[in-house]
Design an enzyme around this catalytic site. Structure first.
Site, PDB file in Angstrom:
ATOM      1  N   ASP A   1      67.653  11.727  -4.610  1.00 54.14           N
ATOM      2  CA  ASP A   1      66.193  11.645  -4.664  1.00 54.14           C
ATOM      3  C   ASP A   1      65.626  12.831  -3.905  1.00 54.14           C
ATOM      4  O   ASP A   1      65.791  12.925  -2.685  1.00 54.14           O
ATOM      5  CB  ASP A   1      65.707  10.328  -4.052  1.00 54.14           C
ATOM      6  CG  ASP A   1      64.238  10.033  -4.339  1.00 54.14           C
ATOM      7  OD1 ASP A   1      63.484  10.995  -4.612  1.00 54.14           O
ATOM      8  OD2 ASP A   1      63.843   8.858  -4.287  1.00 54.14           O
TER       9      ASP A   1
ATOM     10  N   ARG B   1      62.296  13.831  -4.149  1.00 52.43           N
ATOM     11  CA  ARG B   1      60.836  13.811  -4.234  1.00 52.43           C
ATOM     12  C   ARG B   1      60.182  14.114  -2.890  1.00 52.43           C
ATOM     13  O   ARG B   1      60.674  13.729  -1.840  1.00 52.43           O
ATOM     14  CB  ARG B   1      60.362  12.452  -4.750  1.00 52.43           C
ATOM     15  CG  ARG B   1      60.621  12.272  -6.229  1.00 52.43           C
ATOM     16  CD  ARG B   1      60.269  10.873  -6.702  1.00 52.43           C
ATOM     17  NE  ARG B   1      61.231   9.873  -6.198  1.00 52.43           N
ATOM     18  CZ  ARG B   1      61.215   8.598  -6.571  1.00 52.43           C
ATOM     19  NH1 ARG B   1      60.279   8.156  -7.408  1.00 52.43           N
ATOM     20  NH2 ARG B   1      62.123   7.763  -6.097  1.00 52.43           N
TER      21      ARG B   1
END
Length: 212
Positions: A125, A127
């Site tokens: 991840d 983000r």
């Protein structure tokens, strides 16, 4: 990260009428927020939705993103006020569209969503929620009731100054295409998805979109 508000306009949708706010973030990425009703203050119902071309636009059944986007907008309208930040640059949990498609191919070959990213040499991840946090601040939101099942999103937004008074589940019915993907998110990424337990008991059809 700072953001620059560039434009504001009315946006009627099938869910209700919103105000669309367009921003440029510090990296020059275009961002957008949809606002319904009066949101400045505390306890605003909010969704930070990561862009997902395959799910949001093409209604892919590989993920639950499109269903979550619709459920969040409906919940905000039902509430009478709220905001959805549509986070650009989050495609494929931040790895980009082409890498996401490669990861999807690896999942078809047997890897789960975590293993696929790792096999490509990419973060599970990647983000960044700084722009989303800055947009909420610019809109005058003091604290949010966050529509999310993802504890990492709560942690990231909190780290960037967003006060979260409550995490509101955003549960949508699984399907045969995304059930394994959702179980991986539940088991390996610790997403709050208790409705998946109903699948084992044969009650899948009773699980609908929720999030108010």
């Amino acid at each position: 990260m700072t953001v620059e508000r560039v434009v504001e306009t009315r946006l009627p949708t099938r869910y209700g009428v919103f105000r669309a706010y367009g921003y440029l973030d510090a990296d020059g990425t275009e961002q957008m927020a949809l606002v319904h009703g009066e949101i400045a203050g505390f306890g605003t119902l909010a969704r930070v939705h990561s862009e997902c071309l395959t799910g949001d636009v093409f209604s892919s059944m590989h993920c639950e993103c499109g269903d979550q986007l619709a459920a969040a907008l409906m919940a905000i309208v039902k509430e009478g006020a709220g905001v959805l930040v549509y986070a650009q640059g989050h495609e494929g949990r931040g790895i980009g569209l082409l890498a996401k498609l490669k990861a999807m191919r690896l999942q078809d070959e047997g890897l789960d969503t975590v293993e696929a990213n790792i096999a490509l040499g990419l973060p599970v991840d990647a983000r960044d929620y700084r722009a989303a946090a800055a947009i909420l601040t610019d809109l005058g939101v003091r604290s949010v009731r966050l529509l999310s099942n993802n504890p990492a999103k709560v942690d990231q937004l909190t780290r960037h100054g967003v006060r979260i008074s409550e995490r509101v589940p955003l549960l949508v019915a699984p399907n045969d295409e995304n059930l394994r993907y959702l179980r991986t998110k539940q088991e390996r990424m610790h997403h709050f998805l208790p409705h998946l337990d109903l699948v084992d008991s044969g009650e899948r059809g009773q699980v609908g979109a929720a999030g108010g």
